[in-house]
Design a protein around this motif. Sequence first.
Motif, PDB file in Angstrom:
ATOM      1  N   TYR A  10       9.010  73.013  28.562  1.00 35.35           N
ATOM      2  CA  TYR A  10       7.758  72.565  29.163  1.00 35.35           C
ATOM      3  C   TYR A  10       7.988  71.760  30.440  1.00 35.35           C
ATOM      4  CZ  TYR A  10       5.839  74.002  24.711  1.00 35.35           C
ATOM      5  OH  TYR A  10       5.485  74.737  23.621  1.00 35.35           O
ATOM      6  N   TYR A  11       9.217  71.764  30.913  1.00 34.18           N
ATOM      7  CA  TYR A  11       9.547  71.056  32.139  1.00 34.18           C
ATOM      8  C   TYR A  11       9.366  71.999  33.330  1.00 34.18           C
ATOM      9  CZ  TYR A  11      12.545  68.996  35.763  1.00 34.18           C
ATOM     10  OH  TYR A  11      13.032  68.495  36.931  1.00 34.18           O
ATOM     11  N   GLU A  12       8.634  71.583  34.302  1.00 35.15           N
ATOM     12  CA  GLU A  12       8.385  72.412  35.479  1.00 35.15           C
ATOM     13  C   GLU A  12       9.558  72.254  36.442  1.00 35.15           C
ATOM     14  OE1 GLU A  12       4.867  73.270  38.795  1.00 35.15           O
ATOM     15  OE2 GLU A  12       4.596  71.756  37.248  1.00 35.15           O
ATOM     16  N   ASP A  13      10.518  73.125  36.297  1.00 38.23           N
ATOM     17  CA  ASP A  13      11.732  72.990  37.094  1.00 38.23           C
ATOM     18  C   ASP A  13      11.514  73.474  38.515  1.00 38.23           C
ATOM     19  OD1 ASP A  13      13.100  76.099  36.835  1.00 38.23           O
ATOM     20  OD2 ASP A  13      11.618  75.476  35.350  1.00 38.23           O
ATOM     21  N   TYR A  68      14.048  72.204  27.555  1.00 37.52           N
ATOM     22  CA  TYR A  68      13.161  71.834  28.675  1.00 37.52           C
ATOM     23  C   TYR A  68      12.140  72.941  28.942  1.00 37.52           C
ATOM     24  CZ  TYR A  68      17.651  69.473  29.304  1.00 37.52           C
ATOM     25  OH  TYR A  68      18.839  68.814  29.095  1.00 37.52           O
ATOM     26  N   GLU A  79      16.825  75.106  40.242  1.00 38.57           N
ATOM     27  CA  GLU A  79      17.366  73.946  39.524  1.00 38.57           C
ATOM     28  C   GLU A  79      18.211  74.381  38.335  1.00 38.57           C
ATOM     29  OE1 GLU A  79      15.771  69.785  37.449  1.00 38.57           O
ATOM     30  OE2 GLU A  79      14.367  71.148  38.432  1.00 38.57           O
TER      31      GLU A  79
END
Length: 389
Positions: free
Chosen positions: A369-372, A367, A376
């Motif tokens: 490139y996932y804007e956590d 993840y 989280e």
Amino acid sequence: MSVLVLRNIAVAGRHQAPCVNGAVFVQRRHDSSATNLAALKRGRGGRSSFSGIVATVFGASGFVGSYVVNKLGKIGSQVIIPYRGDPYDVAPLKLCGDLGQILFLPYELRNEESVRQAMQYSNVVVNLIGREYETKNYKLNDVNVEGSRRIARLARECGVSRLIHFSALNASLNPQIIYMKQGSQYLITKAKGELAVKEEFPDATIFRPADIYGQEDRFLRYYSNYWRRSTSNSLGLWKKGRQTIKQPVFVSDVAAGVVAAIRDPSTAGKTFEIVGPHRYYLCDIIDYIYKLMRYEDFKITNVSPLLKLTATVMGMMPNYPRFNMEKVEAEHVTDVVTGLPNLEDLGVELTRLEDRADYELKPYRLYAYYEDKLGEFPKPNPPEKVLGL
């Protein structure tokens, strides 16, 4: 300080001596003040100064070599980089020093004349050449023993004042046996290489590094690599990693230690154990690595027959056999510290694994490139330190 000036100074303190075959080569006089390039120091010690160090760095295109060249360039040293293969592989190292201070020379380890040319104007030689696997052109003994002996002998003949030779922390003629009947040949040849260097160059400084981590390393990235782990979200270790203790060291600390050793004449002839500040069980390091990469339900298992078969088959590949049974053998040998001097004795402030691992493993994180959201993905606890050893 231009190359031409250094060349003229060096030549002024040299004389010709006959070779065995009747040819003539130039040999430096050890007692000549004209060869003391340290007396020509200029500037305040920055990049545009001249530190008095003219260093030949063998293996500069490797992982540790680029850091060593960068550290030397920062203090105004002139660095000669022997290379083989494509010159574009070493071209980026030109930015490590000021204009004209980083020089390149093609060479071949078996060609004594090319090795001699690479160090004939140097007062320092750093040998970072090492082989963890065999190819059709170079066996472990060819590089780790005979290559090291050749560099040490020619450095002595050229009048080099300081030689820094890189070995391995667990180098031994009788290493711990894990799977292979005779133990790791890499560790055995590294031990023989130390003896060969000491025989040819008694004042050589030996560095015995543990596993080194950093950008483009072979420690954190090795264990995070697809080929090292299985497709079942698990990684096989000898006795599940509970019998192996490691003391990894940060690559920038290693490079700083090289510069400190060069500048300290009292380190000549000594052996240093290059280790990090803390010791960890291998299983705890692996668990920490995969938590940083956000792998859920990851588990550590014993080394399976399938993993051994994969390592054996990949070891037969002629081009890039980084994963093989030799590597599996050496990675499970416990780091043994015998009380020899270390990086702290050289004045280096050591970096903790937990202070760098998150950054180094960021490209391998799930993840990515996932804007956590904040919190989280909780930051995992660092691996537990092994005390009293």
